[in-house]
Design an enzyme around this catalytic site. Sequence first.
Site, short mmCIF file in Angstrom:
data_model
loop_
_atom_site.label_atom_id
_atom_site.label_comp_id
_atom_site.label_asym_id
_atom_site.label_seq_id
_atom_site.Cartn_x
_atom_site.Cartn_y
_atom_site.Cartn_z
N CYS A 152 68.17 6.74 -19.93
CA CYS A 152 69.40 6.55 -20.71
C CYS A 152 69.95 7.84 -21.28
O CYS A 152 71.13 8.15 -21.16
CB CYS A 152 69.15 5.59 -21.87
SG CYS A 152 68.79 3.90 -21.40
N VAL A 156 73.69 9.11 -20.58
CA VAL A 156 74.71 8.98 -21.63
C VAL A 156 75.43 10.30 -21.86
O VAL A 156 76.65 10.34 -22.05
CB VAL A 156 74.08 8.45 -22.94
CG1 VAL A 156 75.04 8.61 -24.11
CG2 VAL A 156 73.69 6.99 -22.78
#
Length: 522
Positions: A152, A156
């Site tokens: 993640c 991101v």
Amino acid sequence: MQTVENTKACFPLFNEPEYQDLLANKRELWEEMPSKDKIAETFAWTTTQEYQDINFKRTALTINPAKVCQPLGGALCGMGFEKTMVYIHGSQGCVAYFRTYFNRHFKEPIAFIADSMTEDAAVFGGQKNVHEGLQNATKLYGAKMIAVCTTCIAEVIGDDLGAFIGNARKEGNVDKDFPIPYANTPSFVGSHVTGWDNMFEGIVSYFTQTTMDGKVVGSNKKINIVPGFETYLGNYRVIKRMLKEMDVDYTFLCDPEEVLDTPANGEYEMYAGGTTIDEVKDAPNAITTFMLQPTTLEKSKKFVEGTWNHEVPKINIPMGVEWTDEFLMKVSEVTGKPISASLLKERGRLVDMMTDSHAWLHGKKMAIFGDPDFLLGMVKFMLELGIEPTHILCNNSNKRWEKRMKAVLESSPYGIHAKVYPGCDLWHLRSLCFTDKPDFVIGSTYGKTIQRDTLYKGADFEVPLIRLGFPIFDRHHLHRMTTLGYEGGMYILTTLTNAVLELLDDKTKYMNDTDYNYDIVR
């Protein structure tokens, strides 16, 4: 308290008086729990149709999703190649989670590494982590290849993994010719099956995308087998055995069977088995490529068809009788090799077993959850066995999968009452097990909370769990079993039938009360 002479596990240790007193004091002084009556009232409400209607209106909350994130799937794929170190571009916590997850399922040490992104990398980007990480990894672990996937935090902030690896080569942090395929596997979309697909496409494209000159389809006279996200190690073995019995030459593209089942011989092996780089480079020369989990390998299929020019056979996951027949007949068709007499005999034994057990499975109602292709294969075989699927739940699915599942159900009178729930979670399934009780629920370890909750309402409401799928944390050695082919059908059939008989024994075991059907022979 615990003593060396009498060491107890947490059960029954926490039933000892001193621990019960400790827990009671904790509840009274610190937990501020509602009263038992309020808890019972709330629990009872969660078992009603009214609550189910509210539960199914959820849009912004997932409870126990029955799936894992993309990089875990990418990591399993990387492990299937010879002397390959899986490298996670992300935080240390993520890679610790993946290692622990696989360790609990396979009961094996799992070797992944991470470049340990922290707050500064989250702000300024993780290129420095990649450069240092690749430099250390290539020197320390003796790998032939490093397969990189992301988590993640890297996705991101938009880290350009391809540029980072290229810059690491330019700056001399890693040899220019050292293989480092990669895949973007953001955890916040898709699931573990998506991550496997992305990583596989990343690896085969790395070695073949720009080297197709001179490749001739069919020139090596082999077929390629792409397993997809497969955690039953027996499934690798059974496919190999069936092909060997047909005298078919093959290449397993991604084969983690050995590294996830190494023998205890006194020496630790970080790498064992796996598909070689040379086999990957030679894969475009195969007759064709079989995708064993076709609904979750869309990206890989597109690459194989578009770059290797293979006509990927349209098959289903080879589970049960009809779809195993379909697989073997298609292998025979593309290779010209006949289906062996040994496999025909094995098929006959499975049909004989189905006949033997039909009286106990016919009409049994079973809910099921799991991954897309596993569910398609299981439901197909359940229908062949005369079992009536009730609720079929798949969190990591889509509309195409739902359409395929409904077509499978419509093909049999045993499927006409089944309902399909794409994108739903196990809290949805919990509601369904209260309002429309099946005889059993089939799925991973995470389904045991449903069994516990239904039992809490009363013995007549209990829905026992039959453990088939991934992950299985609370039972040992099931990951070595087989669910594919006729042999897999035998294991599934044995598991389901004996679950039915175990439940019957449990309900009829009370002397002079319920033991009218407590038989010795069934």
